[in-house]
Design a protein around this motif. Sequence first.
Motif, mmCIF file in Angstrom:
data_model
loop_
_atom_site.group_PDB
_atom_site.id
_atom_site.type_symbol
_atom_site.label_atom_id
_atom_site.label_comp_id
_atom_site.label_asym_id
_atom_site.label_seq_id
_atom_site.Cartn_x
_atom_site.Cartn_y
_atom_site.Cartn_z
ATOM 1 N N MET A 1 0.841 -1.195 0.000
ATOM 2 C CA MET A 1 0.000 0.000 0.000
ATOM 3 C C MET A 1 0.876 1.244 0.000
ATOM 4 N N LEU A 2 0.456 2.208 -0.816
ATOM 5 C CA LEU A 2 1.240 3.442 -0.916
ATOM 6 C C LEU A 2 0.626 4.553 -0.064
ATOM 7 N N PHE A 3 1.515 5.308 0.573
ATOM 8 C CA PHE A 3 1.086 6.451 1.375
ATOM 9 C C PHE A 3 2.021 7.627 1.094
ATOM 10 N N ALA A 4 1.441 8.818 1.009
ATOM 11 C CA ALA A 4 2.234 10.048 1.039
ATOM 12 C C ALA A 4 2.149 10.592 2.462
ATOM 13 N N VAL A 5 3.307 10.877 3.028
ATOM 14 C CA VAL A 5 3.354 11.409 4.396
ATOM 15 C C VAL A 5 4.106 12.731 4.376
ATOM 16 N N ARG A 6 3.449 13.765 4.853
ATOM 17 C CA ARG A 6 4.147 15.041 5.054
ATOM 18 C C ARG A 6 4.548 15.109 6.521
ATOM 19 N N MET A 7 5.845 15.364 6.743
ATOM 20 C CA MET A 7 6.368 15.482 8.106
ATOM 21 C C MET A 7 6.881 16.899 8.302
ATOM 22 N N ASP A 8 6.317 17.583 9.277
ATOM 23 C CA ASP A 8 6.784 18.920 9.662
ATOM 24 C C ASP A 8 7.567 18.782 10.963
ATOM 25 N N VAL A 9 8.786 19.276 10.945
ATOM 26 C CA VAL A 9 9.689 19.078 12.082
ATOM 27 C C VAL A 9 9.827 20.374 12.875
ATOM 28 N N SER A 10 9.783 20.248 14.198
ATOM 29 C CA SER A 10 9.992 21.404 15.070
ATOM 30 C C SER A 10 10.813 20.955 16.273
ATOM 31 N N VAL A 11 12.128 21.060 16.122
ATOM 32 C CA VAL A 11 13.034 20.688 17.209
ATOM 33 C C VAL A 11 13.150 21.897 18.146
ATOM 34 N N PRO A 12 13.056 21.674 19.461
ATOM 35 C CA PRO A 12 13.147 22.815 20.389
ATOM 36 C C PRO A 12 14.425 23.622 20.173
ATOM 37 N N GLN A 13 14.276 24.932 20.182
ATOM 38 C CA GLN A 13 15.424 25.838 19.951
ATOM 39 C C GLN A 13 16.533 25.611 20.974
ATOM 40 N N ASP A 14 16.144 25.221 22.197
ATOM 41 C CA ASP A 14 17.132 25.122 23.264
ATOM 42 C C ASP A 14 17.700 23.703 23.433
ATOM 43 N N MET A 15 17.442 22.832 22.450
ATOM 44 C CA MET A 15 18.005 21.483 22.552
ATOM 45 C C MET A 15 19.535 21.559 22.478
ATOM 46 N N ASP A 16 20.177 20.787 23.332
ATOM 47 C CA ASP A 16 21.637 20.718 23.347
ATOM 48 C C ASP A 16 22.164 20.351 21.945
ATOM 49 N N GLY A 48 11.885 25.637 1.366
ATOM 50 C CA GLY A 48 11.747 26.743 2.308
ATOM 51 C C GLY A 48 11.150 26.362 3.644
ATOM 52 N N GLU A 49 10.947 25.052 3.890
ATOM 53 C CA GLU A 49 10.329 24.624 5.145
ATOM 54 C C GLU A 49 11.149 23.493 5.756
ATOM 55 N N TYR A 50 11.085 23.360 7.086
ATOM 56 C CA TYR A 50 11.698 22.190 7.721
ATOM 57 C C TYR A 50 10.629 21.099 7.707
ATOM 58 N N ALA A 51 10.427 20.568 6.507
ATOM 59 C CA ALA A 51 9.374 19.573 6.272
ATOM 60 C C ALA A 51 9.775 18.727 5.081
ATOM 61 N N ASN A 52 9.249 17.516 5.056
ATOM 62 C CA ASN A 52 9.464 16.672 3.882
ATOM 63 C C ASN A 52 8.148 16.016 3.498
ATOM 64 N N ILE A 53 8.090 15.598 2.242
ATOM 65 C CA ILE A 53 7.013 14.718 1.796
ATOM 66 C C ILE A 53 7.671 13.423 1.356
ATOM 67 N N SER A 54 7.219 12.344 1.960
ATOM 68 C CA SER A 54 7.798 11.025 1.706
ATOM 69 C C SER A 54 6.736 10.081 1.169
ATOM 70 N N ILE A 55 7.187 9.155 0.323
ATOM 71 C CA ILE A 55 6.307 8.116 -0.197
ATOM 72 C C ILE A 55 6.730 6.787 0.422
ATOM 73 N N PHE A 56 5.768 6.105 1.044
ATOM 74 C CA PHE A 56 6.011 4.799 1.656
ATOM 75 C C PHE A 56 5.243 3.725 0.892
ATOM 76 N N ASP A 57 5.876 2.565 0.756
ATOM 77 C CA ASP A 57 5.213 1.397 0.171
ATOM 78 C C ASP A 57 5.313 0.276 1.210
ATOM 79 N N VAL A 58 4.241 0.104 1.954
ATOM 80 C CA VAL A 58 4.273 -0.802 3.114
ATOM 81 C C VAL A 58 3.108 -1.794 3.051
ATOM 82 N N ALA A 59 3.183 -2.808 3.919
ATOM 83 C CA ALA A 59 2.177 -3.870 3.898
ATOM 84 C C ALA A 59 0.789 -3.360 4.292
ATOM 85 N N GLY A 60 0.752 -2.354 5.141
ATOM 86 C CA GLY A 60 -0.555 -1.862 5.573
ATOM 87 C C GLY A 60 -0.439 -0.761 6.595
#
Length: 94
Positions: A1-16, A48-60
Amino acid sequence: MLFAVRMDVSVPQDMDAQAKAELLAAEKDYSQDLQRKGEWQSIWRCVGEYANISIFDVAGNERLHEILWGLPLFPYMTMDITPLAEHPSDISLD
Ligand SMILES: O=C(O)C[C@H]1C=CC(=O)O1
């Protein structure tokens, strides 16, 4: 099964800095391992964004859920998931 996943990342500014570097390295390893296995078909940066769009092909749904929950960056992401079906105008299906 195919899925498009958009991932938006927000790492805390104060992370070591060292912890952040290790987190991003772990994320890269995790992603590339799944890409080599064929389950993570492609990953694209959203310009221009800290984001990706990924395509997955997985069993379910369960397998996709397992993969996404396992992402090292999962606690710092929001996701939008779209199941994909064949399009009747796709010439590769002719
Ligand atoms: O940079 C990102 O878009 C987040 C993330 C998802 C996989 C990966 O290697 O990095």
